[in-house]
Design a protein around this motif. Structure first.
Motif, PDB file in Angstrom:
ATOM      1  N   LYS A  34       0.841  -1.193   0.000  1.00 17.76           N
ATOM      2  CA  LYS A  34       0.000   0.000   0.000  1.00 17.76           C
ATOM      3  C   LYS A  34       0.878   1.246   0.000  1.00 17.76           C
ATOM      4  N   LYS A  35       0.489   2.201  -0.816  1.00 20.49           N
ATOM      5  CA  LYS A  35       1.202   3.475  -0.897  1.00 20.49           C
ATOM      6  C   LYS A  35       0.198   4.606  -0.744  1.00 20.49           C
ATOM      7  N   THR A  36       0.670   5.695  -0.137  1.00 20.30           N
ATOM      8  CA  THR A  36      -0.143   6.893   0.035  1.00 20.30           C
ATOM      9  C   THR A  36       0.663   8.086  -0.475  1.00 20.30           C
ATOM     10  N   LEU A  37       0.065   9.248  -0.453  1.00 16.49           N
ATOM     11  CA  LEU A  37       0.792  10.448  -0.858  1.00 16.49           C
ATOM     12  C   LEU A  37       2.057  10.616  -0.031  1.00 16.49           C
ATOM     13  N   SER A  38       1.961  10.356   1.268  1.00 16.00           N
ATOM     14  CA  SER A  38       3.116  10.549   2.156  1.00 16.00           C
ATOM     15  C   SER A  38       4.185   9.470   2.009  1.00 16.00           C
ATOM     16  N   SER A  39       3.931   8.450   1.201  1.00 15.62           N
ATOM     17  CA  SER A  39       4.961   7.439   0.928  1.00 15.62           C
ATOM     18  C   SER A  39       6.102   8.031   0.117  1.00 15.62           C
ATOM     19  N   TYR A  40       5.860   9.192  -0.484  1.00 15.98           N
ATOM     20  CA  TYR A  40       6.843   9.846  -1.348  1.00 15.98           C
ATOM     21  C   TYR A  40       7.083  11.255  -0.823  1.00 15.98           C
ATOM     22  N   GLU A  41       8.349  11.654  -0.757  1.00 22.64           N
ATOM     23  CA  GLU A  41       8.700  12.961  -0.212  1.00 22.64           C
ATOM     24  C   GLU A  41       9.053  13.931  -1.314  1.00 22.64           C
ATOM     25  N   GLY A  42       9.155  15.189  -0.944  1.00 20.26           N
ATOM     26  CA  GLY A  42       9.553  16.220  -1.886  1.00 20.26           C
ATOM     27  C   GLY A  42       8.439  16.575  -2.845  1.00 20.26           C
ATOM     28  N   VAL A  43       8.821  17.061  -3.995  1.00 18.68           N
ATOM     29  CA  VAL A  43       7.849  17.426  -5.030  1.00 18.68           C
ATOM     30  C   VAL A  43       7.432  16.155  -5.745  1.00 18.68           C
ATOM     31  N   ARG A  44       6.138  16.033  -6.000  1.00 20.90           N
ATOM     32  CA  ARG A  44       5.610  14.854  -6.676  1.00 20.90           C
ATOM     33  C   ARG A  44       4.809  15.256  -7.899  1.00 20.90           C
ATOM     34  N   LYS A  70      16.178  14.738 -14.670  1.00 27.13           N
ATOM     35  CA  LYS A  70      16.684  16.106 -14.766  1.00 27.13           C
ATOM     36  C   LYS A  70      16.207  17.001 -13.620  1.00 27.13           C
ATOM     37  N   LEU A  71      15.258  16.508 -12.838  1.00 20.83           N
ATOM     38  CA  LEU A  71      14.675  17.309 -11.761  1.00 20.83           C
ATOM     39  C   LEU A  71      15.047  16.713 -10.402  1.00 20.83           C
ATOM     40  N   PRO A  72      15.920  17.390  -9.650  1.00 18.83           N
ATOM     41  CA  PRO A  72      16.305  16.853  -8.340  1.00 18.83           C
ATOM     42  C   PRO A  72      15.134  16.902  -7.354  1.00 18.83           C
ATOM     43  N   ASN A  73      15.047  15.899  -6.526  1.00 25.00           N
ATOM     44  CA  ASN A  73      14.025  15.826  -5.470  1.00 25.00           C
ATOM     45  C   ASN A  73      12.591  15.825  -5.998  1.00 25.00           C
ATOM     46  N   VAL A  74      12.392  15.286  -7.198  1.00 24.89           N
ATOM     47  CA  VAL A  74      11.050  15.173  -7.762  1.00 24.89           C
ATOM     48  C   VAL A  74      10.753  13.696  -8.000  1.00 24.89           C
TER      49      VAL A  74
END
Length: 163
Positions: A34-44, A70-74
């Motif tokens: 299961k994954k949620t929005l908060s499973s991923y950090e930074g810009v999504r 090409k996009l860091p932290n995305v």
């Protein structure tokens, strides 16, 4: 009015707008976790496609995969109602490593929370959302005709300038 192959469709749920707090959702990864929005950090970048196995959806996923490096932290999350097994097979066959494919098939949690669940087809309408690190929506595109492409340049620009 939204259409799919020229036919009117009914979108379930509430559409979001720039400035809204991004609604949470629960989807399945290709390993059935299961994954949620908060499973991923930074810009999504939330890249929403009707089915990963179609030409326009394939092209959308590939384009965001290429640009993600090409996009860091995305993080790029491709969300569809395809089964996780089909998503895993597609990714393996196409060698894509910079995009997480997520399935909303089980509960339509994402589709209803973002207003993209197509009632007549149980698919998701083509759209793209950019969520910043504070879980605020900074870019929204609901594509009127689900077989048309998203505005890649605008979505990528929003992701590049988001924090």
């Amino acid at each position: 009015m939204a259409t799919f192959k020229g036919n009117p469709i009914t979108l379930q749920g509430t559409q979001v707008q720039v400035g809204d707090k991004a609604p949470d959702f629960e989807v399945l990864a290709t390993d059935l976790s299961k994954k949620t929005l908060s499973s991923y950090e930074g810009v999504r970048i939330l890249s929403v496609v009707p089915s990963i196995d179609t030409g326009v959806c394939d092209a959308q996923t590939r384009k965001f995969n290429e640009e993600a490096t090409k996009l860091p932290n995305v993080s790029v999350l491709t969300i569809s109602n395809d089964l996780p097994f089909a998503q895993r097979r597609w990714c393996a066959a196409n060698g894509l490593e910079n995009v997480a494919t997520l399935s909303d098939h089980k509960d339509l949690s994402f589709g209803k929370n973002y207003g993209v669940a197509i009632e007549e087809l149980r698919l998701l309408a083509r759209s793209v959302f950019v969520v910043n690190s504070n879980d605020e929506i900074v870019y929204v595109e609901y594509v009127p005709e689900s077989t048309d492409e998203v505005d890649f340049a605008a979505a990528l620009e929003a992701a590049a300038s988001a924090e």
